[in-house]
Design an enzyme around this catalytic site. Structure first.
Site, PDB file in Angstrom:
ATOM      1  N   TYR A 207      -5.023  -5.038   5.984  1.00  0.00           N
ATOM      2  CA  TYR A 207      -4.715  -3.883   7.005  1.00  0.00           C
ATOM      3  C   TYR A 207      -3.394  -3.497   7.082  1.00  0.00           C
ATOM      4  CZ  TYR A 207      -4.713  -1.045  11.406  1.00  0.00           C
ATOM      5  OH  TYR A 207      -4.736  -0.207  12.229  1.00  0.00           O
ATOM      6  N   LYS A 211      -1.275   0.098   6.462  1.00  0.00           N
ATOM      7  CA  LYS A 211      -0.202   0.739   7.515  1.00  0.00           C
ATOM      8  C   LYS A 211       0.895   0.900   6.674  1.00  0.00           C
ATOM      9  CE  LYS A 211      -3.157   1.937   9.078  1.00  0.00           C
ATOM     10  NZ  LYS A 211      -3.577   3.061   9.520  1.00  0.00           N
TER      11      LYS A 211
END
Length: 347
Positions: A207, A211
Site C-alpha cells: 500500500y 501511494k
C-alpha cells in the site's frame, strides 16, 4: 523531507481546519470511490456547493444507489448521478471514459479517490496485482482518458479544472531499490508474483508503494503539461482516518489497528476535508497547487526519495512504462500524450 512516527502522531493530534467551501453552480464534479468513507464524505461537502452535476463513480450498483439516497437525505441535493466503474478492470475504465466523452458534458473537478489496500497477491482479470492496477494503472488511465474533456471544459467555459489524486503520507516511508530502478521493466517487476512473494516485506509495504507511485504520477503528469495548459493536477493526503481500506484486517493486525484508530484516527469527515481543499482551494490563484502534494490544508514537500536523483529516475521510468502499458490497453492514451503533453518533463 521525511516524517518520523512522532511527527505523524503530532499531525494526527492537530485539529483539522473547517471544510473549505465555494460556489460550484453549473460545474460538473466526478468523485471516484464515492459511495463510502472519505469519498462519500467529500461528495457530501461538494453537493452542498450546488454543482450542476455530481457524478458518483462507484464499483457496486447496490451500494452506489444506497449512497445516492443517503446523499439526498443528508444534503437535499437532487442532481447526483450514479455511474458504475471497476478500476480492477481496464475495460470498465475505458467504458466509463467513453460514456463521458459521448455524454458531451463538461468536467471541472475529478477526484480520484478509489483505491485498495492489499496484503496478499491477487491478480486481476487483466493480469496485474490488484492494488497496483487499481491505484497506479487504472487511476492514471482514467485521468489521461478524461484529460481532453477537462482541457476542453477550460477553453469553453473560461475556467481551470482540477484533477485530484488521493495519495498518503505513507509515501514518506517507502523507497524503490536502486537495482529495480536501473533494471528492465520496472512496473512489471513491481507487479509480478515473483517479486511480491520475494520477501514478506514486499506485500507488507504494498500500500505504501502504491501511494508513492501516486505521487510520482502526479508529478510526472504535471511536469509534462505545458505551462499554459488550463488544468491543475495535485495529490492529497487525507491523513490517517477511520476507513474501510483496512476491512480485511484480522487477528493481531486488526487489534493493533483498532487501537491506533482509537488513539489517532481522524473521522472520515475530517479526512474528506483535505480532498475538498485540494479540489477548490486558491480559486484566486490556482497555480499555487499545480503538481503539489497537499496535507493539512497546505502544500507540503514530498519525501526525500521522491526529490532525489534516484527518485527522479524512477519517476521517469515509471511514466514511460505506464504510458506504454496503458497505450496497449487503449491506443487513445498515446494520442492524448502526443497531443496534450510535452515529450520531456519540464525542469
Amino acid at each position: 523531507m521525511q516524517i518520523s512516527f512522532w511527527s505523524f502522531v503530532c499531525n494526527q493530534w492537530t485539529t483539522p481546519k473547517p471544510v473549505l467551501t465555494t460556489d460550484l453552480a453549473g460545474k460538473t464534479v466526478v468523485v471516484l470511490g464515492a459511495n463510502t468513507g472519505i469519498g462519500f464524505e467529500a461528495t457530501k461537502h461538494l453537493a452542498r456547493m450546488n454543482p450542476g452535476r455530481l457524478i458518483l463513480a462507484c464499483r457496486n450498483q447496490t451500494k452506489g444507489e444506497a449512497a445516492l439516497g443517503k446523499l439526498k437525505a443528508e444534503t437535499g441535493y437532487t442532481k447526483a448521478e450514479l455511474w458504475i466503474v471497476d478500476l480492477a478492470d481496464f475495460a470498465s475504465v475505458k467504458h466509463f471514459a467513453q460514456r463521458f466523452e459521448q455524454d458531451g458534458g463538461r468536467l471541472d473537478i475529478l477526484v480520484e479517490n478509489a483505491g485498495v489496500a492489499a496484503w496478499d497477491y491477487v491478480p486481476t482479470k487483466d493480469g496485474w496485482e490488484t492494488s497496483l492496477q487499481v491505484n497506479d494503472l487504472s487511476t492514471p488511465l482514467m485521468a489521461l482518458l478524461l484529460l481532453p474533456i477537462m482541457v476542453k471544459t477550460a477553453k469553453d467555459h473560461a475556467t481551470i479544472p482540477r484533477l485530484v489524486v488521493v495519495s498518503s503520507e505513507v509515501h514518506y516511508w517507502v523507497t524503490i531499490d536502486k537495482s529495480l530502478i536501473e533494471g528492465p521493466n520496472l512496473f512489471k517487476v513491481l507487479g509480478s508474483k515473483e517479486y511480491c512473494h520475494s520477501t514478506p516485506k514486499v506485500l507488507e509495504d504494498r500500500y505504501l508503494l502504491t501511494k508513492l507511485l501516486n505521487v510520482f504520477f502526479v508529478r510526472a503528469l504535471n511536469a509534462r503539461l505545458p505551462p499554459a495548459t488550463p488544468l491543475v493536477v495535485n495529490t492529497v493526503n487525507p491523513g490517517y482516518c477511520y476507513s474501510e481500506l483496512r476491512r480485511t484486517f484480522s487477528g493481531i493486525r486488526l487489534m493493533l489497528d483498532n487501537l491506533m484508530q482509537w488513539c489517532l484516527a481522524f473521522t472520515t469527515e475530517q479526512g474528506s476535508r483535505q480532498l475538498v481543499w485540494a479540489a477548490v482551494a486558491h480559486q484566486d490563484d490556482p497555480d499555487k497547487l499545480r503538481g503539489q502534494y497537499i496535507t493539512a490544508s497546505k502544500v507540503e514537500e514530498v519525501s526525500d526519495f521522491v526529490l532525489s536523483p534516484l527518485g527522479a529516475k524512477a519517476q521517469d521510468r515509471l511514466w514511460d512504462e505506464m504510458v506504454e502499458i496503458l497505450g496497449k490497453v487503449d491506443p487513445k492514451v498515446h494520442d492524448i500524450v502526443d497531443k496534450y503533453l510535452s515529450d520531456s518533463p519540464s525542469a
